[in-house]
Design a protein around this motif. Structure first.
Motif, PDB file in Angstrom:
ATOM      1  N   THR A   8     -10.548   2.511   4.574  1.00 58.74           N
ATOM      2  CA  THR A   8      -9.653   2.343   5.722  1.00 58.74           C
ATOM      3  C   THR A   8      -8.443   3.281   5.681  1.00 58.74           C
ATOM      4  O   THR A   8      -7.860   3.567   6.720  1.00 58.74           O
ATOM      5  N   LEU A  33       0.049  -5.131   3.013  1.00 55.41           N
ATOM      6  CA  LEU A  33      -1.246  -4.492   2.773  1.00 55.41           C
ATOM      7  C   LEU A  33      -1.911  -4.044   4.074  1.00 55.41           C
ATOM      8  O   LEU A  33      -2.800  -3.202   4.048  1.00 55.41           O
ATOM      9  N   SER A  34      -1.508  -4.628   5.189  1.00 54.08           N
ATOM     10  CA  SER A  34      -1.981  -4.078   6.463  1.00 54.08           C
ATOM     11  C   SER A  34      -0.865  -4.156   7.499  1.00 54.08           C
ATOM     12  O   SER A  34      -0.977  -4.868   8.490  1.00 54.08           O
ATOM     13  N   SER A  36      -8.516   0.239  -7.405  1.00 55.77           N
ATOM     14  CA  SER A  36      -8.417   0.441  -5.961  1.00 55.77           C
ATOM     15  C   SER A  36      -7.402   1.518  -5.654  1.00 55.77           C
ATOM     16  O   SER A  36      -6.260   1.479  -6.134  1.00 55.77           O
ATOM     17  N   ASN A  55      -8.138  -4.472   3.249  1.00 59.59           N
ATOM     18  CA  ASN A  55      -9.116  -4.012   2.270  1.00 59.59           C
ATOM     19  C   ASN A  55     -10.491  -4.587   2.520  1.00 59.59           C
ATOM     20  O   ASN A  55     -11.426  -4.269   1.827  1.00 59.59           O
ATOM     21  N   GLY A  61      -4.733  -0.691   7.779  1.00 57.10           N
ATOM     22  CA  GLY A  61      -5.105  -0.900   6.374  1.00 57.10           C
ATOM     23  C   GLY A  61      -6.043  -2.081   6.235  1.00 57.10           C
ATOM     24  O   GLY A  61      -7.015  -2.208   6.961  1.00 57.10           O
ATOM     25  N   ILE A  75       0.845  -1.195   0.000  1.00 60.70           N
ATOM     26  CA  ILE A  75       0.000   0.000   0.000  1.00 60.70           C
ATOM     27  C   ILE A  75       0.882   1.246   0.000  1.00 60.70           C
ATOM     28  O   ILE A  75       1.909   1.299   0.681  1.00 60.70           O
ATOM     29  N   THR A  95     -12.105  -2.400  -1.650  1.00 57.36           N
ATOM     30  CA  THR A  95     -10.888  -1.599  -1.847  1.00 57.36           C
ATOM     31  C   THR A  95     -10.364  -1.048  -0.522  1.00 57.36           C
ATOM     32  O   THR A  95     -10.945  -1.274   0.533  1.00 57.36           O
ATOM     33  N   PHE A  96      -9.283  -0.302  -0.598  1.00 54.74           N
ATOM     34  CA  PHE A  96      -8.631   0.243   0.591  1.00 54.74           C
ATOM     35  C   PHE A  96      -9.127   1.646   0.949  1.00 54.74           C
ATOM     36  O   PHE A  96      -8.666   2.225   1.918  1.00 54.74           O
TER      37      PHE A  96
END
Ligand code: HXC
Length: 299
Positions: free
Chosen positions: A269, A207-208, A159, A215, A213, A105, A265-266
């Motif tokens: 968040t 991604l988190s 996204s 999704n 984060g 991300i 999608t992100f």
């Protein structure tokens, strides 16, 4: 994965010879296990020979059969050719799973050209290189091959904060639709899976990072949970095994309807984060990247 939850009869995939890119870890490893358990010979590639050998051995100890690990960075077309030569020396492939990917991300304005390429070279170019190399051999030899690509639901709506991945995976969605038509007459079919959240180590770290984060966290998914690996594996076997051969050119989501509910999608968040928070996330992701690189250097 709980292999007792596989839906298919033992021996279904006997005689199949499948390459799973990125098969040493994450979703690739889970699909490899399912194909192996059902009788296929599976080749796995990734960037770390030690990891591939460890995975191959663990899976063969658990299920018997044959898994072969070949180190290959799919950004390198020559390395791909050498790997496919090695596989073909044993016999032609009958299946390919385009699973290898890279992602993190980031606000798009914070990306460098190298950052864009780090992802696009794996997902967009690398996936094409492997598919093209295998496809040309199958056509020349009048063989057959079933190609499955692992995408995301962002191929339909894009996204925010993962733009190089969303762009690249959309391109592979287009490849799936295009080659399903062009190479259908050559005994090849092309389908794709768009998974929602199936937590893996590589994904969670990028991604988190630190739990930020994500999704499609469990609370906002209509089914109140993430996916279970056997669910993904069952869909992969359905698409890769014999019996559903008329399915061609399709991308199937497996996300508990997260895409319909939230867009998958992100945006929700991550949209509120400021400079300092992005700096923190970037540092965490780059820490993971550096640790992985050090591991590859020793492997
Ligand atoms: C901004 C970043 C960054 C970040 C890296 N870069 N992380 N820029 N924010 N968080 C930049 C670097 O600064 C550098 O640019 C460039 O990217 C390359 O960085 P390297 O660390 O040298 O890259 P490399 O070793 O080639 O690694 C590739 C990678 C890495 C993609 C960056 O994450 C990786 O190997 N990933 C594989 C595993 C993975 O990502 N799994 C998750 C897949 S999840 P500069 O300009 O500084 O040189 C997925 C979809 C899931 O695919 C969908 C779920 C629904």
């Amino acid at each position: 994965m709980d292999v007792s939850k596989l839906m298919f009869r033992p021996g279904l995939m006997e005689g199949e010879r499948i390459l799973v890119t990125g098969g040493g870890t994450g979703l690739g490893r889970e699909m490899t296990e399912a194909f192996l358990k059902l009788g296929a010979t599976v080749y796995i590639c990734g960037r770390r020979q030690n990891k591939l050998e460890e995975t191959a051995q663990e899976l063969m100890d658990a299920h018997g059969g044959k898994v072969v690990g070949i180190a290959c960075d799919i950004r390198d077309a020559d390395a791909i050719n050498a790997m496919i030569d090695q596989i073909w020396a044993d016999g032609p492939l009958t299946g390919l799973v385009n699973n290898a990917a890279g992602n993190f991300i980031s606000r798009t304005e914070d990306l460098s050209v190298n950052g864009f390429n780090a992802i696009a070279d794996i997902v967009f170019r690398g996936t094409f290189y492997v598919t093209h190399n295998v496809g040309k051999r199958v056509i020349a030899e009048k063989g057959r091959c079933n190609v499955l690509s692992i995408l995301t639901t962002w191929v339909w709506n894009g996204s925010a904060f993962v733009v190089p991945s969303a762009m690249s995976k959309s391109a592979i969605n287009t490849m799936t639709q295009s080659l399903a038509v062009e190479w259908g007459r050559h005994n090849m079919r092309f389908n794709a899976i768009a998974p929602g959240l199936f937590p893996t180590k590589g994904m969670s770290a990028r991604l988190s990072p630190g739990g930020r984060g994500g999704n499609s966290n469990n609370e906002i998914n209509p089914m109140g949970r993430h996916g279970e690996m056997h669910e993904l594996a069952n869909l992969a076997v359905f698409l890769m095994g014999p019996g559903a051969d008329y399915v061609n050119g399709q991308t199937i989501a497996i996300d508990g309807a997260g895409y319909q509910a939230t867009g998958g999608t992100f945006w929700s968040t991550l949209q509120g984060l400021g400079d300092a928070e992005w700096e923190q996330l970037r540092a965490m992701i780059k820490g993971t990247n550096a640790a992985d690189k050090a591991d590859r250097a020793t492997g």
